[in-house]
Enzyme design. Structure first.
Site, PDB file in Angstrom:
ATOM      1  CG  ASP A   1      -2.020   0.954   1.189  1.00  0.00           C
ATOM      2  OD1 ASP A   1      -2.004   1.836   0.311  1.00  0.00           O
ATOM      3  OD2 ASP A   1      -2.944   0.842   2.021  1.00  0.00           O
TER       4      ASP A   1
ATOM      5  CD  GLU B   1      -5.702  -0.641  -0.611  1.00  0.00           C
ATOM      6  OE1 GLU B   1      -5.793  -1.684   0.034  1.00  0.00           O
ATOM      7  OE2 GLU B   1      -6.164   0.446  -0.231  1.00  0.00           O
TER       8      GLU B   1
END
Length: 368
Positions: A4, A95
DNA sequence: TCTGGGGTCCTAGGACCC
DNA sequence: TCTGGGGTCCTAGGACCC
């Protein structure tokens, strides 16, 4: 593995403009879309009106949203991810879940470091990584690892942490579900022990949600990577101060149609249906859906269909003010070329949906 | 602790068919 | 002609995510 990018929009701006580095800055137009970590330290967060930011923290720099730059950074980030495994499930622009089972040479920490290094070197962005046995645990781990870190959750750590997870921290449990659990005096995962799916349904959860929550308690939540298929819909909405003026509402709807169609890009699928959404000033929202006269991306035709659906919503007869209108265009799951003669359509369709299920099921992640 | 905008998935009810 | 059961598709709305 859950990878992420930290403060994605803000990090891209800091990468591209020296003046943003190391100082409180936000990206946004009207509201904060993303705040740098320096800004977060002051208490600035996504969703805060820019006026408030300027009033309380006048030194904070404000960068306009550069959508193309984020798209480009996202594409390069995913190129890095896919070098480590083809089993990449995007969660958003910034992400993804990566199934790295059998690819980490029994060194998950080393692999997390390698991915972070590659993203830093090649894309210029900080990426936090969580490694665990299931998607939920990996996601929570990357969240905990931020900013610019990584965390490997082994069996011992999971055994300690899982029972103590707060139900309102769980990915997939939102405010509505949490309120139902809270009302049943359930607060952390350990409170779920001994409860069956039926027990949870009796708390007001839907079947799917009850199963998901029960599996989290049992530790059998999934580690399945779903490879992205073609997107299911494109849309555009716009909010505005409450109005009852027909010309205003219709103009915004037409513009929304244009934006949604532009978003279609080079997708060759022809829309066959259309949805129009209207939100009133009391927050309630209605959707009108219906078929297009014929499959088309012609703005005039889609616009006309949108206006008919808008009419059908009865918003003009409704006393309330309108604060948002927009369209969503569902995209056919089958390519037009795959259509077959009516006589065999049923078989062809069931075959196609079987294929889709196969694809969506993806690969089992196994155990880390 | 709500700002705006773009999505996915799930569900309940009804129509329709065999 | 009626009844029960099973399935699909469509519609409208919700919950959740970033």
């Amino acid at each position: 593995m859950h990878a992420d990018a930290d403060a994605f929009f803000a990090s891209v701006e800091q990468r591209d403009h020296a003046r943003y580095r190391g100082v409180p800055m936000v990206v946004g137009e009207q509201v904060v879309a993303c705040a740098s970590y320096e800004a977060r330290a002051l208490g600035i967060h996504a969703g805060m009106p820019l006026g408030q930011v300027r009033r309380h923290w006048p030194a904070t720099l404000v960068a306009p949203v550069r959508g193309d730059a984020y798209e480009e950074a996202s594409a390069r980030l995913f190129e890095v991810f896919r070098r480590f495994t083809p089993l990449v499930e995007p969660g958003s622009m910034e992400e993804a879940f990566l199934d790295v089972t059998g690819r980490d040479r029994d060194d998950p920490a080393g692999m997390a470091a390698a991915i972070r290094d590659a993203a830093r070197q090649e894309v210029g962005l900080p990426v936090s990584v969580g490694v665990a046995r299931t998607k939920l645990m990996a996601k929570l781990a990357s969240r905990r690892a931020k900013p610019d870190g990584f965390l490997v959750v082994d069996a011992a750590l999971e055994a300690r942490v899982r029972p103590r997870l707060r139900l309102d921290d769980l990915w997939g449990v939102g405010p509505v579900t949490y309120e139902k659990l809270h009302a049943a005096r359930l607060f952390v995962v350990a409170d779920l022990y001994g409860l069956s799916v039926d027990d949870l349904k009796n708390c007001g959860l839907s079947t799917a949600m009850a199963r998901r929550v029960a599996s989290i308690a049992a530790g059998t939540d999934d580690a399945t990577i779903r490879l992205p298929g073609p997107r299911g819909s494109v849309g555009a909405t716009r909010s505005f101060p409450a109005t009852r003026t027909r010309s205003t509402v219709e103009a915004v709807l037409r513009a929304s149609v244009q934006r949604a169609l532009a978003r279609l890009g080079d997708d060759a699928r022809l829309p066959t249906r259309l949805e129009v959404v209207v939100r009133y000033d009391d927050g309630t929202q209605v959707t009108e859906r219906g078929p297009l006269p014929q499959p088309t991306t012609e703005p005039e035709a889609v616009g006309a269909a949108a206006l008919r659906l808008l009419e059908r919503s009865g918003w003009e007869q409704d006393g309330r003010g309108v604060t948002l209108v927009g369209v969503s265009i569902p995209l056919p799951r089958l390519r037009p070329a795959a259509r077959v003669a009516p006589g065999s359509s049923r078989q062809a369709q069931s075959q196609a949906s079987g294929d889709d299920r196969q694809r969506q099921k993806g690969w089992p992640a196994g155990s880390a």
